[in-house]
Design a protein around this motif. Sequence first.
Motif, PDB file in Angstrom:
ATOM      1  N   THR A 294       0.820  -1.226   0.000  1.00  0.00           N
ATOM      2  CA  THR A 294       0.000   0.000   0.000  1.00  0.00           C
ATOM      3  C   THR A 294       0.850   1.271   0.000  1.00  0.00           C
ATOM      4  N   ALA A 295       2.172   1.152   0.096  1.00  0.00           N
ATOM      5  CA  ALA A 295       3.036   2.340   0.136  1.00  0.00           C
ATOM      6  C   ALA A 295       3.099   2.995  -1.245  1.00  0.00           C
ATOM      7  N   SER A 296       3.206   4.324  -1.239  1.00  0.00           N
ATOM      8  CA  SER A 296       3.293   5.077  -2.493  1.00  0.00           C
ATOM      9  C   SER A 296       4.694   5.680  -2.591  1.00  0.00           C
ATOM     10  N   ILE A 297       5.485   5.221  -3.558  1.00  0.00           N
ATOM     11  CA  ILE A 297       6.895   5.602  -3.623  1.00  0.00           C
ATOM     12  C   ILE A 297       7.215   6.172  -5.006  1.00  0.00           C
ATOM     13  N   ASP A 298       7.780   7.374  -5.006  1.00  0.00           N
ATOM     14  CA  ASP A 298       8.151   8.011  -6.271  1.00  0.00           C
ATOM     15  C   ASP A 298       9.275   7.215  -6.945  1.00  0.00           C
ATOM     16  N   ARG A 299       9.241   7.149  -8.262  1.00  0.00           N
ATOM     17  CA  ARG A 299      10.221   6.307  -8.969  1.00  0.00           C
ATOM     18  C   ARG A 299      11.643   6.877  -8.890  1.00  0.00           C
ATOM     19  N   SER A 300      11.786   8.166  -8.517  1.00  0.00           N
ATOM     20  CA  SER A 300      13.141   8.742  -8.415  1.00  0.00           C
ATOM     21  C   SER A 300      13.762   8.537  -7.033  1.00  0.00           C
ATOM     22  N   ALA A 301      13.031   7.901  -6.109  1.00  0.00           N
ATOM     23  CA  ALA A 301      13.578   7.633  -4.763  1.00  0.00           C
ATOM     24  C   ALA A 301      14.614   6.512  -4.847  1.00  0.00           C
ATOM     25  N   VAL A 302      15.564   6.518  -3.909  1.00  0.00           N
ATOM     26  CA  VAL A 302      16.574   5.453  -3.816  1.00  0.00           C
ATOM     27  C   VAL A 302      16.476   4.847  -2.418  1.00  0.00           C
ATOM     28  N   LEU A 303      16.199   3.545  -2.343  1.00  0.00           N
ATOM     29  CA  LEU A 303      15.966   2.865  -1.058  1.00  0.00           C
ATOM     30  C   LEU A 303      16.958   1.727  -0.886  1.00  0.00           C
ATOM     31  N   GLY A 304      17.497   1.591   0.339  1.00  0.00           N
ATOM     32  CA  GLY A 304      18.313   0.440   0.671  1.00  0.00           C
ATOM     33  C   GLY A 304      19.784   0.799   0.791  1.00  0.00           C
ATOM     34  N   PRO A 305      20.586  -0.129   1.312  1.00  0.00           N
ATOM     35  CA  PRO A 305      20.154  -1.452   1.812  1.00  0.00           C
ATOM     36  C   PRO A 305      19.488  -1.369   3.193  1.00  0.00           C
ATOM     37  N   ASN A 306      18.861  -2.472   3.586  1.00  0.00           N
ATOM     38  CA  ASN A 306      18.198  -2.636   4.877  1.00  0.00           C
ATOM     39  C   ASN A 306      17.196  -1.532   5.150  1.00  0.00           C
ATOM     40  N   VAL A 307      16.133  -1.513   4.351  1.00  0.00           N
ATOM     41  CA  VAL A 307      15.052  -0.550   4.562  1.00  0.00           C
ATOM     42  C   VAL A 307      13.735  -1.303   4.613  1.00  0.00           C
ATOM     43  N   SER A 308      12.889  -0.887   5.536  1.00  0.00           N
ATOM     44  CA  SER A 308      11.564  -1.489   5.667  1.00  0.00           C
ATOM     45  C   SER A 308      10.541  -0.356   5.620  1.00  0.00           C
ATOM     46  N   ILE A 309       9.638  -0.409   4.642  1.00  0.00           N
ATOM     47  CA  ILE A 309       8.642   0.652   4.426  1.00  0.00           C
ATOM     48  C   ILE A 309       7.269   0.088   4.783  1.00  0.00           C
ATOM     49  N   GLY A 310       6.582   0.723   5.728  1.00  0.00           N
ATOM     50  CA  GLY A 310       5.318   0.195   6.244  1.00  0.00           C
ATOM     51  C   GLY A 310       4.097   0.581   5.421  1.00  0.00           C
ATOM     52  N   LYS A 311       2.955   0.220   5.975  1.00  0.00           N
ATOM     53  CA  LYS A 311       1.658   0.386   5.316  1.00  0.00           C
ATOM     54  C   LYS A 311       1.344   1.875   5.100  1.00  0.00           C
ATOM     55  N   GLY A 312       0.895   2.222   3.897  1.00  0.00           N
ATOM     56  CA  GLY A 312       0.414   3.581   3.633  1.00  0.00           C
ATOM     57  C   GLY A 312       1.468   4.669   3.689  1.00  0.00           C
ATOM     58  N   VAL A 313       2.746   4.309   3.623  1.00  0.00           N
ATOM     59  CA  VAL A 313       3.823   5.317   3.668  1.00  0.00           C
ATOM     60  C   VAL A 313       3.894   6.031   2.315  1.00  0.00           C
ATOM     61  N   THR A 314       4.179   7.345   2.358  1.00  0.00           N
ATOM     62  CA  THR A 314       4.361   8.130   1.128  1.00  0.00           C
ATOM     63  C   THR A 314       5.816   8.577   1.048  1.00  0.00           C
ATOM     64  N   VAL A 315       6.473   8.273  -0.059  1.00  0.00           N
ATOM     65  CA  VAL A 315       7.870   8.664  -0.263  1.00  0.00           C
ATOM     66  C   VAL A 315       7.934   9.522  -1.529  1.00  0.00           C
ATOM     67  N   GLY A 316       8.405  10.775  -1.371  1.00  0.00           N
ATOM     68  CA  GLY A 316       8.398  11.735  -2.473  1.00  0.00           C
ATOM     69  C   GLY A 316       9.582  11.576  -3.415  1.00  0.00           C
ATOM     70  N   ALA A 317       9.712  12.545  -4.324  1.00  0.00           N
ATOM     71  CA  ALA A 317      10.757  12.504  -5.357  1.00  0.00           C
ATOM     72  C   ALA A 317      12.134  12.743  -4.745  1.00  0.00           C
ATOM     73  N   GLY A 318      13.124  12.015  -5.258  1.00  0.00           N
ATOM     74  CA  GLY A 318      14.514  12.248  -4.857  1.00  0.00           C
ATOM     75  C   GLY A 318      14.847  11.877  -3.424  1.00  0.00           C
ATOM     76  N   VAL A 319      13.993  11.113  -2.774  1.00  0.00           N
ATOM     77  CA  VAL A 319      14.236  10.733  -1.361  1.00  0.00           C
ATOM     78  C   VAL A 319      15.294   9.641  -1.305  1.00  0.00           C
ATOM     79  N   ARG A 320      16.149   9.690  -0.292  1.00  0.00           N
ATOM     80  CA  ARG A 320      17.169   8.645  -0.064  1.00  0.00           C
ATOM     81  C   ARG A 320      16.939   8.047   1.327  1.00  0.00           C
TER      82      ARG A 320
END
Length: 422
Positions: A294-320
């Motif tokens: 259910t999380a909404s994540i912008d395609r320009s975000a960079v995630l990891g290593p070792n990241v856990s994203i919970g229910k309904g989280v919103t991640v904007g553009a360019g987020v690290r």
Amino acid sequence: MLKAVILIGGPQKGTRFRPLSFEVPKPLFPVAGVPMIQHHIEACTKVPSMKEILLVGFYQPNEALSRFLVSAQQEFKIPIRYLQEYAALGTGGGIYHFRDQILSGSPEAFFVLNADVCSEFPLPEMLAFQQQCRDPHSFVILGTTANRKQSLNYGCIVANTETCEVLHYVEKPSTFVSEIINCGIYLFTPAVFQHIGEVFQRTQRELLQEDGTNGWQRAEVIRLEQDVFTALAGRGKLYVYKTDGFWSQIKSAGSAIYASRLYLSQYSQCHPERLARNSPEGPTIRGNVYIHPTASIDRSAVLGPNVSIGKGVTVGAGVRVRESIILHGASLQDHTCVLNSIVGWDSTIGRWARVEGTPSDPNPNDPYAKIDSETLFRDGRLTPSITILGCNVTIPAEVVILNSIVLPHKELSRSFKNQIIL
């Protein structure tokens, strides 16, 4: 037939886990995307002949716990019940108090697992090991190797190198005893209640002699480690099964991020479907990352290593985001940077803000190093550790929050470093 008992403690325990344990009982805190004790339950359900799982603790029954029990029973198709102690009875007192419930249906053996450990849970191997022991009614402790200095923080086991019988057991010794430590995972037969009963009766007699009043309630407080294992060592009843798999305690919030890393790396073998994959439409994934559907994540975000994203989280553009747990409903606005942090439920981090902590990982150059249960203060100063935002915290745009703990429902207006924000 087998059973499992998971000791989940209660609200007076887990104080080092605050402010995260204010919102949810510590055993239900999400580690690698699922509640902490779900990892225990999954491991138990993989053991053949497992018929029931009992949670023992002194939390008041609450909505979160009830909801978890219902969904876990539906998912794993096994009875899971919560047995509430009237007070904190210790690791042995709880199972002794509910011995009739544990023994109903006549199980041949039962596992006891502490909720605040993270492990590969080699339960079938422990069962096979117990069947090879000389005495079919022997008890098994799961052990692992720690370095000499850190072993003093755990229960230490001196064992016969050939038979693995426990010859001597000391809980948190003041001087070095052994590099083999207790992992807080046990396999017992019903005969263990006879030994716990002896401790109960002895303690009750001593209390009655002391003050003449009814010492029954205080006598029910029994610690498996100090009261039972110490007495059983060297009597041919107690054995240790050593594991080379991963193991860690989850005492502080910093250790939850480390435990999340261990579980996420295990997912590649046992739950590949839980790990996010790189795709043209999705964010850039580096290493092991869990993202709730259910999380909404912008395609320009960079995630990891070792990241856990919970229910309904919103991640904007360019987020690290790196080495962090983002809990449900949180919002990371454009170009935020989150490193070595836990972002609480429904918290908001403004644009171009930076939230960063200091990892409390074990020494990577020592294969036997464990995570240190760091003290909150050292020499009158806050020890640099991971940054924790409690639930519903608002961080404004373009500020830096470094090595700080922010209590729930705070709206910050500036940068903070090495502080607890009350």
